[in-house]
Design a protein around this motif. Structure first.
Motif, short mmCIF file in Angstrom:
data_model
loop_
_atom_site.label_atom_id
_atom_site.label_comp_id
_atom_site.label_asym_id
_atom_site.label_seq_id
_atom_site.Cartn_x
_atom_site.Cartn_y
_atom_site.Cartn_z
N PRO A 83 -54.54 26.95 74.97
CA PRO A 83 -53.16 26.64 75.34
C PRO A 83 -52.19 27.72 74.89
N PRO A 84 -51.01 27.76 75.52
CA PRO A 84 -50.00 28.78 75.18
C PRO A 84 -49.68 28.88 73.69
N PRO A 85 -49.57 27.77 72.94
CA PRO A 85 -49.31 27.93 71.49
C PRO A 85 -50.41 28.73 70.79
N GLY A 86 -51.65 28.55 71.23
CA GLY A 86 -52.75 29.29 70.64
C GLY A 86 -52.63 30.78 70.94
N ARG A 87 -52.25 31.10 72.16
CA ARG A 87 -52.08 32.50 72.53
C ARG A 87 -50.99 33.15 71.68
N ALA A 88 -49.91 32.43 71.47
CA ALA A 88 -48.81 32.96 70.67
C ALA A 88 -49.23 33.17 69.22
N LEU A 89 -49.99 32.22 68.68
CA LEU A 89 -50.46 32.35 67.30
C LEU A 89 -51.42 33.52 67.14
N VAL A 90 -52.32 33.69 68.10
CA VAL A 90 -53.27 34.80 68.05
C VAL A 90 -52.54 36.14 68.13
N GLU A 91 -51.58 36.25 69.03
CA GLU A 91 -50.84 37.50 69.18
C GLU A 91 -50.08 37.86 67.91
N THR A 92 -49.64 36.85 67.17
CA THR A 92 -48.84 37.10 65.97
C THR A 92 -49.68 37.28 64.72
N PHE A 93 -50.74 36.49 64.56
CA PHE A 93 -51.43 36.41 63.27
C PHE A 93 -52.87 36.92 63.26
N TRP A 94 -53.43 37.28 64.41
CA TRP A 94 -54.79 37.83 64.42
C TRP A 94 -54.74 39.33 64.54
N PRO A 95 -55.62 40.05 63.87
CA PRO A 95 -56.52 39.53 62.85
C PRO A 95 -55.75 39.09 61.61
N GLY A 96 -56.23 38.07 60.94
CA GLY A 96 -55.53 37.57 59.76
C GLY A 96 -56.01 36.22 59.32
N GLY A 97 -55.23 35.62 58.42
CA GLY A 97 -55.64 34.40 57.74
C GLY A 97 -55.30 33.13 58.48
N LEU A 98 -55.62 33.05 59.75
CA LEU A 98 -55.34 31.86 60.55
C LEU A 98 -56.59 31.45 61.33
N THR A 99 -57.02 30.21 61.11
CA THR A 99 -58.14 29.62 61.84
C THR A 99 -57.59 28.63 62.85
N LEU A 100 -58.12 28.68 64.07
CA LEU A 100 -57.69 27.78 65.14
C LEU A 100 -58.84 26.85 65.52
N ILE A 101 -58.53 25.57 65.65
CA ILE A 101 -59.51 24.59 66.13
C ILE A 101 -59.28 24.38 67.62
N LEU A 102 -60.33 24.64 68.41
CA LEU A 102 -60.25 24.54 69.86
C LEU A 102 -61.49 23.81 70.39
N ARG A 103 -61.45 23.38 71.64
CA ARG A 103 -62.62 22.77 72.28
C ARG A 103 -63.59 23.87 72.69
N HIS A 104 -64.85 23.76 72.25
CA HIS A 104 -65.80 24.79 72.63
C HIS A 104 -66.49 24.44 73.94
N ARG A 105 -67.06 25.44 74.58
CA ARG A 105 -67.76 25.23 75.84
C ARG A 105 -69.00 24.36 75.62
N PRO A 106 -69.16 23.29 76.41
CA PRO A 106 -70.32 22.40 76.23
C PRO A 106 -71.65 23.11 76.44
N SER A 107 -71.63 24.22 77.18
CA SER A 107 -72.87 24.93 77.50
C SER A 107 -73.39 25.77 76.34
N LEU A 108 -72.61 25.95 75.29
CA LEU A 108 -73.03 26.82 74.20
C LEU A 108 -74.21 26.22 73.44
N ASP A 109 -75.22 27.05 73.22
CA ASP A 109 -76.42 26.60 72.53
C ASP A 109 -76.28 26.87 71.03
#
Length: 215
Positions: A83-109
């Motif tokens: 989502p847009p808030p995540g994009r804004a946080l990544v642009e501002t704080f990555w790389p850095g001390g911020l972890t984001l919780i997101l929905r992962h792809r169901p296909s990932l093994d």
């Protein structure tokens, strides 16, 4: 037997990164520096290795391991919605001390623990960590301490706790921060600060004004 490499020298760093990447490919555990604290890591897609990581820490599946990536572009292959808030946080704080919780792809093994379809992901701001991640791809990485013990800011403290459960220790000296990353949950309509850490809530709200604190 564990091997420890001094990453403060060019030769030690080069050999250490080679050995660490090879260990990860073999399904073994490595300890690496990040910009917050030292972490213990494994191939995120090796179920047995991730299970070994949780066992080494004395941590149950109810506390799944976060994932570290070498770039924000890696998110495209890991998550279903960014989502847009995540994009804004990544642009501002990555790389850095911020972890984001997101929905992962169901296909990932993978099997990181009891994630309920989510992944906690971060791009660290440490050159040794980023070099290793560029070689290995996404890694399951948790703080390099036994559960209930302080998270280590130096490699010796991590080695004192984890000992020979780790194949390779990458020693880059003390880390910059004594606190873990801040965690923001982006799986609901409103972002939620799940853990205050390296980036305080006021700085986060400068980017995501509707961020609410958990509880």
């Amino acid at each position: 037997m564990s091997r420890r490499y001094d990453c403060s020298t060019a030769s030690g760093r080069s050999v250490g990164l080679d050995e660490a990447a090879a260990a990860v490919r073999r399904g073994e555990l490595v300890v690496l520096p990040t910009d917050t604290v030292y972490g213990v890591g494994a191939d995120a897609f090796d179920r047995k290795a991730v299970s070994s990581l949780l066992e080494a820490k004395g941590r149950g599946r109810a506390m799944p391991s976060p994932v570290l990536v070498a770039s924000a572009d890696a998110l495209r292959d890991l998550v279903t919605d960014f989502p847009p808030p995540g994009r804004a946080l990544v642009e501002t704080f990555w790389p850095g001390g911020l972890t984001l919780i997101l929905r992962h792809r169901p296909s990932l093994d993978w099997d990181l623990g009891e994630t309920h379809g989510t992944v906690a992901v971060r791009m660290p701001a440490h050159p040794v960590a980023l070099d290793l991640l560029a070689r290995t791809g996404p890694m399951a990485v948790s703080s390099a301490n036994l559960t209930g013990r302080p998270s280590p800011q130096d490699c010796a403290a991590a080695q004192d706790m984890l000992r020979d459960s780790i194949a390779v220790y990458l020693d880059a000296g003390p880390t910059e921060a004594a606190v873990a990353s801040s965690i923001v949950d982006l799986t609901a309509a409103t972002p939620v600060l799940k853990r205050a850490g390296a980036i305080d809530v006021l700085r986060l709200r400068e980017v995501v004004p509707d961020l609410r604190e958990d509880g």
